[in-house]
Design a protein around this motif. Sequence first.
Motif, short mmCIF file in Angstrom:
data_model
loop_
_atom_site.label_atom_id
_atom_site.label_comp_id
_atom_site.label_asym_id
_atom_site.label_seq_id
_atom_site.Cartn_x
_atom_site.Cartn_y
_atom_site.Cartn_z
N LYS A 35 0.84 -1.20 0.00
CA LYS A 35 0.00 0.00 0.00
C LYS A 35 0.88 1.26 0.00
CE LYS A 35 -4.09 1.98 0.72
NZ LYS A 35 -5.19 1.93 -0.21
N TYR A 36 1.97 1.20 0.76
CA TYR A 36 2.90 2.32 0.81
C TYR A 36 3.47 2.63 -0.57
CZ TYR A 36 7.36 4.72 1.47
OH TYR A 36 8.41 5.59 1.35
N SER A 37 3.87 1.58 -1.29
CA SER A 37 4.45 1.80 -2.61
C SER A 37 3.41 2.33 -3.59
CB SER A 37 5.11 0.53 -3.13
OG SER A 37 4.15 -0.48 -3.32
N GLU A 38 2.18 1.86 -3.50
CA GLU A 38 1.10 2.35 -4.37
C GLU A 38 0.84 3.84 -4.12
OE1 GLU A 38 -2.20 -0.18 -3.51
OE2 GLU A 38 -1.36 -1.89 -4.60
N LEU A 39 0.74 4.20 -2.86
CA LEU A 39 0.47 5.59 -2.50
C LEU A 39 1.64 6.49 -2.87
CD1 LEU A 39 -1.29 5.02 0.92
CD2 LEU A 39 -2.36 5.89 -1.16
N SER A 40 2.85 5.98 -2.71
CA SER A 40 4.02 6.77 -3.09
C SER A 40 4.06 7.01 -4.59
CB SER A 40 5.30 6.05 -2.65
OG SER A 40 5.36 6.00 -1.25
N ALA A 41 3.67 6.01 -5.36
CA ALA A 41 3.63 6.16 -6.82
C ALA A 41 2.58 7.20 -7.22
CB ALA A 41 3.33 4.82 -7.47
N GLU A 42 1.43 7.17 -6.56
CA GLU A 42 0.39 8.17 -6.83
C GLU A 42 0.90 9.56 -6.48
OE1 GLU A 42 -3.37 7.25 -5.02
OE2 GLU A 42 -3.26 5.16 -5.65
N ALA A 43 1.58 9.68 -5.36
CA ALA A 43 2.12 10.97 -4.94
C ALA A 43 3.14 11.49 -5.94
CB ALA A 43 2.73 10.85 -3.55
N GLU A 44 3.94 10.58 -6.49
CA GLU A 44 4.94 10.98 -7.48
C GLU A 44 4.27 11.51 -8.75
OE1 GLU A 44 8.55 8.86 -9.91
OE2 GLU A 44 8.15 8.20 -7.86
N LYS A 45 3.18 10.88 -9.17
CA LYS A 45 2.43 11.35 -10.34
C LYS A 45 1.87 12.75 -10.10
CE LYS A 45 1.03 6.80 -12.00
NZ LYS A 45 -0.12 5.88 -12.19
N ILE A 46 1.34 12.96 -8.91
CA ILE A 46 0.78 14.27 -8.57
C ILE A 46 1.88 15.32 -8.56
CG2 ILE A 46 -0.34 15.60 -6.73
CD1 ILE A 46 -1.79 12.94 -5.96
N ASP A 47 3.04 14.94 -8.03
CA ASP A 47 4.18 15.87 -8.00
C ASP A 47 4.61 16.26 -9.41
OD1 ASP A 47 6.13 17.39 -6.59
OD2 ASP A 47 7.62 15.85 -7.08
N LYS A 48 4.59 15.31 -10.32
CA LYS A 48 4.94 15.61 -11.72
C LYS A 48 3.93 16.58 -12.33
CE LYS A 48 7.50 11.41 -12.74
NZ LYS A 48 7.57 10.17 -13.51
N GLN A 49 2.66 16.41 -12.00
CA GLN A 49 1.63 17.33 -12.50
C GLN A 49 1.87 18.74 -11.98
OE1 GLN A 49 -2.08 15.61 -11.26
NE2 GLN A 49 -2.16 14.17 -12.98
N ILE A 50 2.25 18.84 -10.71
CA ILE A 50 2.53 20.15 -10.12
C ILE A 50 3.71 20.80 -10.83
CG2 ILE A 50 3.34 21.32 -8.03
CD1 ILE A 50 1.76 19.20 -6.42
N LEU A 51 4.74 20.02 -11.10
CA LEU A 51 5.91 20.55 -11.80
C LEU A 51 5.56 21.01 -13.21
CD1 LEU A 51 8.65 18.03 -10.64
CD2 LEU A 51 8.34 20.39 -9.90
N GLN A 52 4.66 20.31 -13.88
CA GLN A 52 4.23 20.71 -15.22
C GLN A 52 3.48 22.04 -15.17
OE1 GLN A 52 1.92 17.45 -16.71
NE2 GLN A 52 3.71 16.33 -17.46
N ILE A 53 2.62 22.18 -14.17
CA ILE A 53 1.86 23.43 -14.03
C ILE A 53 2.81 24.58 -13.75
CG2 ILE A 53 0.21 24.65 -12.55
CD1 ILE A 53 -1.29 21.99 -12.27
N GLU A 54 3.80 24.35 -12.89
CA GLU A 54 4.78 25.40 -12.59
C GLU A 54 5.58 25.77 -13.82
OE1 GLU A 54 7.08 23.79 -9.37
OE2 GLU A 54 5.62 24.41 -7.87
#
Length: 60
Positions: A35-54
């Motif tokens: 579960k930790y690895s799944e959530l971490s992967a989701e968090a990484e995707k969200i972080d990439k989206q934030i970087l794209q917006i920036e």
Amino acid sequence: MFSIFKSDPKKKLNKLLSIKLEEAMQAQRKGDIKKYSELSAEAEKIDKQILQIEAQSTQA
């Protein structure tokens, strides 16, 4: 004209990122590594989206 009423997608994603990271931390503490690895992967995707917006906002 009414730009003050528009929601900020970056702010929404930052809040979601914070929630995912908190959930991942709790899963890790409970010993649920899958579960930790799944959530971490989701968090990484969200972080990439934030970087794209920036990146888009700095180009404009």
